[in-house]
Design a protein around this motif. Structure first.
Motif, short mmCIF file in Angstrom:
data_model
loop_
_atom_site.label_atom_id
_atom_site.label_comp_id
_atom_site.label_asym_id
_atom_site.label_seq_id
_atom_site.Cartn_x
_atom_site.Cartn_y
_atom_site.Cartn_z
N GLU A 137 0.84 -1.19 0.00
CA GLU A 137 0.00 0.00 0.00
C GLU A 137 0.87 1.24 0.00
O GLU A 137 0.55 2.23 -0.65
N ARG A 138 1.98 1.20 0.74
CA ARG A 138 2.90 2.34 0.78
C ARG A 138 4.33 1.84 0.90
O ARG A 138 4.60 0.80 1.49
N LEU A 140 7.96 3.99 1.58
CA LEU A 140 8.70 5.23 1.76
C LEU A 140 10.16 4.86 1.94
O LEU A 140 10.55 4.26 2.95
N ARG A 171 1.56 3.81 -3.14
CA ARG A 171 2.13 5.12 -2.79
C ARG A 171 3.63 4.95 -2.57
O ARG A 171 4.05 4.17 -1.71
N GLU A 173 7.34 6.97 -1.95
CA GLU A 173 8.11 8.18 -1.63
C GLU A 173 9.59 7.83 -1.60
O GLU A 173 9.97 6.78 -1.09
N TRP A 178 7.10 12.52 -2.50
CA TRP A 178 6.10 11.63 -3.07
C TRP A 178 6.23 11.61 -4.59
O TRP A 178 6.29 12.65 -5.23
N SER A 181 2.75 5.96 -7.81
CA SER A 181 2.75 4.51 -7.66
C SER A 181 4.04 3.94 -8.25
O SER A 181 4.66 4.56 -9.13
#
Length: 205
Positions: A137-138, A140, A171, A173, A178, A181
């Motif tokens: 989902e994310r 970073l 998401r 980063e 950011w 995708s």
């Protein structure tokens, strides 16, 4: 058998007779007694650890150069974990407040990771340098750093141990920026990754 070990580690160990011989089960829990954790064959890890350096442990447990890892399973091999790490170090990067629920299925490890920097489903194949498949989902990603995340049994693993990657993230980063995708496929090449596929998309591009 229930025991308390040094460093706030609690253990529950048992065995049972089966048609193919003895079956051992063990649960190790960091920071609290083993309570409602299920009884399952093999070794299972639970609880909370403030700092853990996975790079260093991989280096310590790797077989010597030219020696193949044993293929016969141990009587009490690690089968899964449900852990929370205040700081987890991997591939030279520190991941904070990481929760990991992983279970061994054949030669692979499957499960979920959750932290402020990464969250989603992962599959890890430890063969060779290893291969990570992640559907996140994310994600970073910070810059790699040097230094200990502890506890360290050996010098941290070198970047030549980088795994192959197959990662998608809704998401993404990088260094606080950011980007959108992510769809990434990469393979290790010495101390770096060689990118086979890199797609980054966002609605504002």
């Amino acid at each position: 058998t229930v025991a308390r070990l040094e460093g706030g580690v609690h253990a529950r160990i048992g065995r049972r007779e089966a048609e193919d011989g003895e079956r051992w089960n063990a649960a190790l829990k960091f920071g609290a007694p083993v309570a409602r954790e299920p009884v399952r064959d093999g070794l299972w890890l639970y609880g909370d650890i403030a700092r853990f350096d996975l790079d260093a442990w991989r280096e310590a447990l790797a077989p010597p150069p030219g020696v193949k890892a044993p293929t016969i399973p141990a009587a009490l091999e690690l089968r899964g974990l449900d852990m929370r790490f205040g700081r987890l170090r991997y591939t030279g990067r520190d991941f904070l407040a990481m929760s990991a629920r992983l279970q061994r299925e054949g030669a692979e490890w499957r499960g979920t990771l959750a932290s402020p920097a990464i969250a989603g489903d992962v599959i890890f194949d430890p063969a060779g340098r290893g291969r990570i498949v992640a559907r996140l989902e994310r994600f970073l990603l910070a810059a790699g750093t040097t230094g200990a995340a502890g506890p360290e049994p050996a010098v941290a693993a070198s970047e030549e141990d980088l795994p192959a990657l197959d990662i998608t993230a809704k998401r993404f980063e990088f260094r606080g920026r950011w980007l959108g995708s992510l769809d990434l496929v990469a393979r290790p090449d010495g101390g770096e990754w060689r990118i086979d596929k890199l797609d980054i998309a966002n609605d504002h591009a």
